[in-house]
Design a protein around this motif. Structure first.
Motif, PDB file in Angstrom:
ATOM      1  N   MET A  87       0.843  -1.192   0.000  1.00  0.00           N
ATOM      2  CA  MET A  87       0.000   0.000   0.000  1.00  0.00           C
ATOM      3  C   MET A  87       0.877   1.240   0.000  1.00  0.00           C
ATOM      4  N   LYS A  88       0.340   2.311  -0.585  1.00  0.00           N
ATOM      5  CA  LYS A  88       1.021   3.606  -0.502  1.00  0.00           C
ATOM      6  C   LYS A  88       0.004   4.725  -0.687  1.00  0.00           C
ATOM      7  N   MET A  89       0.309   5.876  -0.099  1.00  0.00           N
ATOM      8  CA  MET A  89      -0.449   7.085  -0.370  1.00  0.00           C
ATOM      9  C   MET A  89       0.176   7.752  -1.579  1.00  0.00           C
ATOM     10  N   SER A  90      -0.659   8.319  -2.437  1.00  0.00           N
ATOM     11  CA  SER A  90      -0.123   8.853  -3.676  1.00  0.00           C
ATOM     12  C   SER A  90      -1.013   9.959  -4.229  1.00  0.00           C
ATOM     13  N   THR A  91      -0.391  10.898  -4.926  1.00  0.00           N
ATOM     14  CA  THR A  91      -1.150  11.912  -5.654  1.00  0.00           C
ATOM     15  C   THR A  91      -1.562  11.394  -7.024  1.00  0.00           C
ATOM     16  N   GLN A  92      -1.066  10.228  -7.393  1.00  0.00           N
ATOM     17  CA  GLN A  92      -1.414   9.630  -8.679  1.00  0.00           C
ATOM     18  C   GLN A  92      -2.908   9.300  -8.701  1.00  0.00           C
ATOM     19  N   SER A  93      -3.587   9.705  -9.749  1.00  0.00           N
ATOM     20  CA  SER A  93      -5.030   9.458  -9.856  1.00  0.00           C
ATOM     21  C   SER A  93      -5.393   8.581 -11.044  1.00  0.00           C
TER      22      SER A  93
END
Length: 280
Positions: A87-93
């Motif tokens: 898992m990761k937090m990301s600004t990628q949408s």
């Protein structure tokens, strides 16, 4: 507001508190179509899937303790071996057809059961800290089970373009050189949160409070300067009051007994907001 009126709303609000040991489950996706390529495909010996869930769909921050997917048909008795969940937090949408584990946290490794219909919840060996409400959640699942079935489990998915990709192979394990296949079929997911952080917006004002449930330090931050905070128990008694002059504050609640409380946040401009707090 009169004191008696405030206590009435205090008690009314406490009726809807969740149990002290409960976790909040967030289910994303309500589609009922099914397929077997994601998150884990048992039709092939090797596979991978990457999926993006938007922050607006999650709606809370906190510690993710488990993840689940809904098997609708063809449950399979043999567990899927060698599964890794990242898992990761990301600004990628928007999903791409190439990926790697850079920025990801390995949150689970081991076998995954797929022998029962319904939500298959996997307790993470490393709980994931999803603590930025502006970032999306990316989930990468890789398996190298080494065996297959011609009747693989089918998972429920929703049609959400540009959010999912998958990979499968009879003989080649996934790695960052493999090309993924983009798909609008995004598998429905269930996330179980503990230590929640909640963001509430009233007009132009916003307030964030966490963790909730809380053991000791309770944090409040927002767009307005806080003058004081009052904590009330189920009987309407003021059990703790502290004064402040800041937009970001921390309160030590360790001396409070386990139970349900309301915290009345009093702002410098004379307005106030009351939030529910669960003390562990």
């Amino acid at each position: 507001m009169k004191k008696s009126t405030f206590f009435y709303f205090l008690l009314f609000g406490l009726i809807n508190f969740i149990p002290l040991n409960a976790q909040q489950q967030i289910t994303i996706g309500s589609g009922t179509s099914t397929w077997y390529y994601s998150p884990i495909t048992r039709l092939f010996e090797y596979g991978a899937s990457e999926t993006i869930y938007d922050a607006s769909e999650i709606g809370v921050t906190g510690t993710i303790n488990s993840v689940g997917w809904n098997i609708v048909s063809s449950a399979y008795a043999t567990p899927t071996g060698n599964v890794s969940i990242y898992m990761k937090m990301s600004t990628q949408s928007t999903i791409t057809t190439t990926t790697n584990t850079t920025g990801y946290t390995l949150v689970y490794t081991g076998n995954v059961n797929n022998d029962v219909l319904g939500w298959q919840n996997i307790t993470l060996t490393t709980p994931f800290q999803y603590n930025d409400s502006t970032k999306n959640l990316a989930v990468l699942v890789v398996h190298a089970s080494g065996n297959y079935t011609l009747s693989p489990p089918n998972y429920a998915y929703s049609n959400v373009p540009d959010k999912s990709s998958y990979y499968y192979s009879i003989s080649n394990a996934w790695n960052e050189t493999r090309t993924m296949i983009a798909t609008p079929n995004r598998t429905n997911i269930r996330l179980s949160f503990g230590n929640l952080s909640t963001v509430e917006i009233d007009g132009k004002a916003s307030v964030k409070y966490y963790p909730n449930p809380v053991k000791d330090i309770f944090n409040i931050s927002g767009s307005q300067s806080i003058a004081s905070v009052d904590f009330y128990n189920l009987s309407g008694q003021n059990v703790l009051s502290q004064k402040f002059d800041s937009k970001d504050i921390s309160i030590n609640l360790s001396r409070l007994t386990t139970g349900n409380y309301l915290a009345k946040i009093n702002y410098k401009d004379g307005s106030s907001k009351t939030v529910k707090v669960i003390k562990q």
